[in-house]
Design a protein around this motif. Sequence first.
Motif, PDB file in Angstrom:
ATOM      1  N   THR A  17      32.912  39.866  37.708  1.00 48.14           N
ATOM      2  CA  THR A  17      33.832  39.887  36.568  1.00 48.14           C
ATOM      3  C   THR A  17      33.935  41.228  35.905  1.00 48.14           C
ATOM      4  N   HIS A  99      44.463  29.071  46.463  1.00 49.03           N
ATOM      5  CA  HIS A  99      43.964  30.436  46.356  1.00 49.03           C
ATOM      6  C   HIS A  99      43.287  30.889  47.646  1.00 49.03           C
ATOM      7  N   LEU A 105      34.928  31.390  44.440  1.00 50.30           N
ATOM      8  CA  LEU A 105      34.950  30.985  43.032  1.00 50.30           C
ATOM      9  C   LEU A 105      33.609  30.322  42.717  1.00 50.30           C
ATOM     10  N   PHE A 119      33.805  32.283  38.067  1.00 50.09           N
ATOM     11  CA  PHE A 119      34.208  33.662  38.298  1.00 50.09           C
ATOM     12  C   PHE A 119      34.343  33.902  39.792  1.00 50.09           C
ATOM     13  N   TYR A 120      35.126  34.899  40.150  1.00 50.83           N
ATOM     14  CA  TYR A 120      35.296  35.264  41.558  1.00 50.83           C
ATOM     15  C   TYR A 120      34.216  36.284  41.918  1.00 50.83           C
ATOM     16  N   GLU A 142      38.396  43.096  41.764  1.00 52.08           N
ATOM     17  CA  GLU A 142      38.242  41.763  41.171  1.00 52.08           C
ATOM     18  C   GLU A 142      39.591  41.206  40.735  1.00 52.08           C
ATOM     19  N   SER A 143      40.426  42.055  40.125  1.00 55.38           N
ATOM     20  CA  SER A 143      41.749  41.613  39.688  1.00 55.38           C
ATOM     21  C   SER A 143      42.584  41.168  40.874  1.00 55.38           C
ATOM     22  N   ARG A 146      41.225  37.795  42.188  1.00 56.46           N
ATOM     23  CA  ARG A 146      41.508  36.688  41.266  1.00 56.46           C
ATOM     24  C   ARG A 146      42.987  36.340  41.232  1.00 56.46           C
ATOM     25  N   ASN A 147      43.851  37.340  41.321  1.00 56.37           N
ATOM     26  CA  ASN A 147      45.295  37.114  41.204  1.00 56.37           C
ATOM     27  C   ASN A 147      45.998  36.963  42.545  1.00 56.37           C
ATOM     28  N   THR A 293      38.085  30.471  33.381  1.00 55.24           N
ATOM     29  CA  THR A 293      37.883  31.546  34.345  1.00 55.24           C
ATOM     30  C   THR A 293      37.384  32.791  33.621  1.00 55.24           C
ATOM     31  N   TYR A 295      36.476  36.789  33.611  1.00 57.18           N
ATOM     32  CA  TYR A 295      36.896  38.005  34.316  1.00 57.18           C
ATOM     33  C   TYR A 295      36.819  39.196  33.371  1.00 57.18           C
TER      34      TYR A 295
END
Length: 973
Positions: A17, A99, A105, A119-120, A142-143, A146-147, A293, A295
């Motif tokens: 995160t 996802h 996750l 969190f991823y 990470e972004s 996650r996205n 979530t 992050y």
Amino acid sequence: MYISTSSSAASSFLRATSSYTRTRFFPSSLRNLNPASSSALNNQRSTASVVVRSFHSSASRWCHRLDWRSPLSLRAQIRAFNPVTERFQKQFATMAAEHPFKEVLTSLPKPGGGEFGKFYSLPALNDPRIDKLPYSIRILLESAVRNCDNFQVKKEDVEKIIDWENTSPKQVEIPFKPARVLLQDFTGVPAVVDLACMRDAMNKLGSDTSKINPLVPVDLVIDHSVQVDVTRSENAVQENMELEFRRNKERFSFLKWGSSAFHNMLVVPPGSGIVHQVNLEYLGRVVFNTNGTLYPDSVVGTDSHTTMIDGLGVAGWGVGGIEAEAAMLGQPMSMVLPGVVGFKLSGKLRNGVTATDLVLTVTQMLRKHGVVGKFVEFYGDGMGELSLADRATIANMSPEYGATMGFFPVDHVTLQYLKLTGRSDETPQQERVYSSYLELNLAEVEPCVSGPKRPHDRVPLKEMKADWNSCLNNKVGFKGFAVPKEALEKVAKFSFDGKPAELKHGSVVIAAITSCTNTSNPSVMLGAGLVAKKACELGLQVKPWIKTSLAPGSGVVTKYLLQSGLQEYLNKQGFHIVGYGCTTCIGNSGELDESVASAISENDIIAAAVLSGNRNFEGRVHALTRANYLASPPLVVAYALASTVDIDFDKEPIGTGKDGKSIFFKDIWPSTEEVAEAVQSSVLPDMFRSTYQAITKGNPMWNQLQVPSSILYTWDPNSTYIHEPPYFKNMTMEPPGVHGVKDAYCLLNFGDSITTDHISPAGSIHKDSPAAKFLLDRGVERKDFNSYGSRRGNDEVMARGTFANIRLVNKLLNGEVGPKTIHVPTGEKLYVFDAAMRYKDAGHDTIVLAGADYGSGSSRDWAAKGPMLLGVKAVIAKSFERIHRSNLVGMGIIPLCFKSGEDADTLGLTGHERYTIDLPNKISDIRPGQDVTVTTDNGKSFTCTVRFDTEVELAYFNNGGILPYVIRNLIKQ
């Protein structure tokens, strides 16, 4: 945060995160203890609770978005917030089900059962390349993980970031979705104007206007409107605020309307502080918890000094307003995966050396190294010797050294700061891989200033007198004023308050402790107070004609200056608090006394300003201060006492004390120990808590503003502050497509280092300018002109203010300085706006020729919007500042670069030619960075590189700009 049999779960969470390894948050002693031991477990929980409190802090901050900004009941506000929440939750639910990285996750359990959230986990990707990534790149990774939806963010994008060591040199494109967006009012007003205008466009195209709503949190801090009208008065804050509200009532009402008309938008009222300090002390989350979530916090802001938050371990940087608007609406930012410069810090600052001295040294080093478009990441043992405020000072000036951001990964210092500011053991670090490396021993830093015209022109304090005198003699330039020999000793005598006074070249007429760079740093603020105290005790006094001011970045500064007893001495030297906001550094320095102004103008004196800011470009601070030096707050006081920059502090006395003895710099300069003692005893956590508990309550003048409740804005055609811009008139769903340039005239021909202040000044509106004429014709008196920055909500004023800087140097004028140009067909000398309108009325396109670093300085979207409204179709330069180049693309203007070793002069271009730029007819035939041919009507032909740097930027250009692109995409959804 519960740690069962090992700290691996917690460390995975932190790595995923916040892209910080467990060694940063968890001391090695805790990692090696047996978790079965109750004492070990309690220690682990205690350490981790700091992070947990940051989650709770984030949640509470979401709550305050729903309780003060409008008269609706809480229930009604939550109902109003629901459409955006529901839409986000639907998207999140869909993403969670499909996802691509759902297998990583990971749950973060609570000590008593349940979980804090999920969190991823980057370690769960099981890729050894991740361990070597710089911390700043891990945030991007990470972004992306996650996205990832395989539409806006694809698995290939994730792979590009993981393979950063190999892909970053290849200038690959990646998408990035920041956690939030930060605005200040100079840039925030036009952003809200654009959003309101986009709603109108959606309405006219028969689509849902509610789609125009921020999908990520947007914080807007009103901090750029206060001007230093009243100084040296106990009532300065109140009087300046009353003037601020009188001038800006219409703008403030518009922003208050926006805070209720647009969901997910928090507006922090005037008088609260400087946006970057409020961000550092209050808005920065470090870790987000949204819908379960977890992050890392990340932010893009419409002020280039958004980078200050990097000192807190939050990835943030400045973007143009139009980019920020797209990010608000859920569009990923397209960026080139940056190289990362590793900057190793060692040693410790010597006695008497300030953080400002350090940052000016770092700025010069990084400018020389070359970091444009790159991240800078600091590491090394020296980091532990820097306070969080010192780190933030260095991060703040990233735009001055040219980097996208200057990042300090989270460590124990970060956690200590979170505790200090009321939010909720140095250890070994694994070596990171960087694109290039620099190193600085902190013990080698010496006191310095920067100037007289650029922030990266550092001058060691011991060399200041010699440097100043060389500047007087040098030819006109960044380090020269070309004063004739016979005029070097000129003395301008005048009367001030009935007493004789005089000015010479280098006389200080403005001394301002101002700007986010330093006012967030207790050590330099209290250091300034100690200098003032020692000077008072020795009998030194600042000359009464010097305009002195103190503009703290937040109310916390006032609290600790009062707690220490030092504000009393600052007041005695004329440094009364004048307001809470960005003042002198942005050009809101107010008028000089008429007698001082006349003495400067009538005698052609090179007067000086000394300010604790980050910008000192020509014409920015004040029209009459041609020499502007950046200095630490204690040095600002010292130079005010000396009343000149023409002094050698080592050898010459500052003045004469009450006992008739000469007082030297060393007699008033505090030791590092004295400053540390003042910080320790005066800066208390309760000060931050009480300040920010009150910030959301606004102030009486703000609370009395009445605003409509409509979701569409009712434009007033007679308003000179807020005007409906023409960007979307006649817009259709069909993109306009590619357009080249044919037979365009050159509007302006520039040399190097044309800043956004030159292109779109933020300061005062000159009495003879086209903007002044426009305002006078509409009944606005000169005293009510306000500044260009405050009128950014009115495109008609801002178009007239484009290229209106009084220090503009345009080669078409053969050396004459000012905001005019030559209308090539007639040879007439006209204001730039008037010439541009002549070209537009005749149906002619225009271009701009420029040298290196075109568009450096503040991330000012009007520096791109203005030229577009003037009819500029292309800018051909040696190089561009990163944000400004993307802003040009965002407004449909073509940025082109001369080939290496070439420029307008080497190619024999005078600016009197007509220019044709041949672009392919189809957008599919254009590639980022491809070459095109430019021809002129006199037979010259040369090759340029088109600076569309990504495929997404090509899509923006094809749509006529980024905002039309966003509207068409939203309608299709």
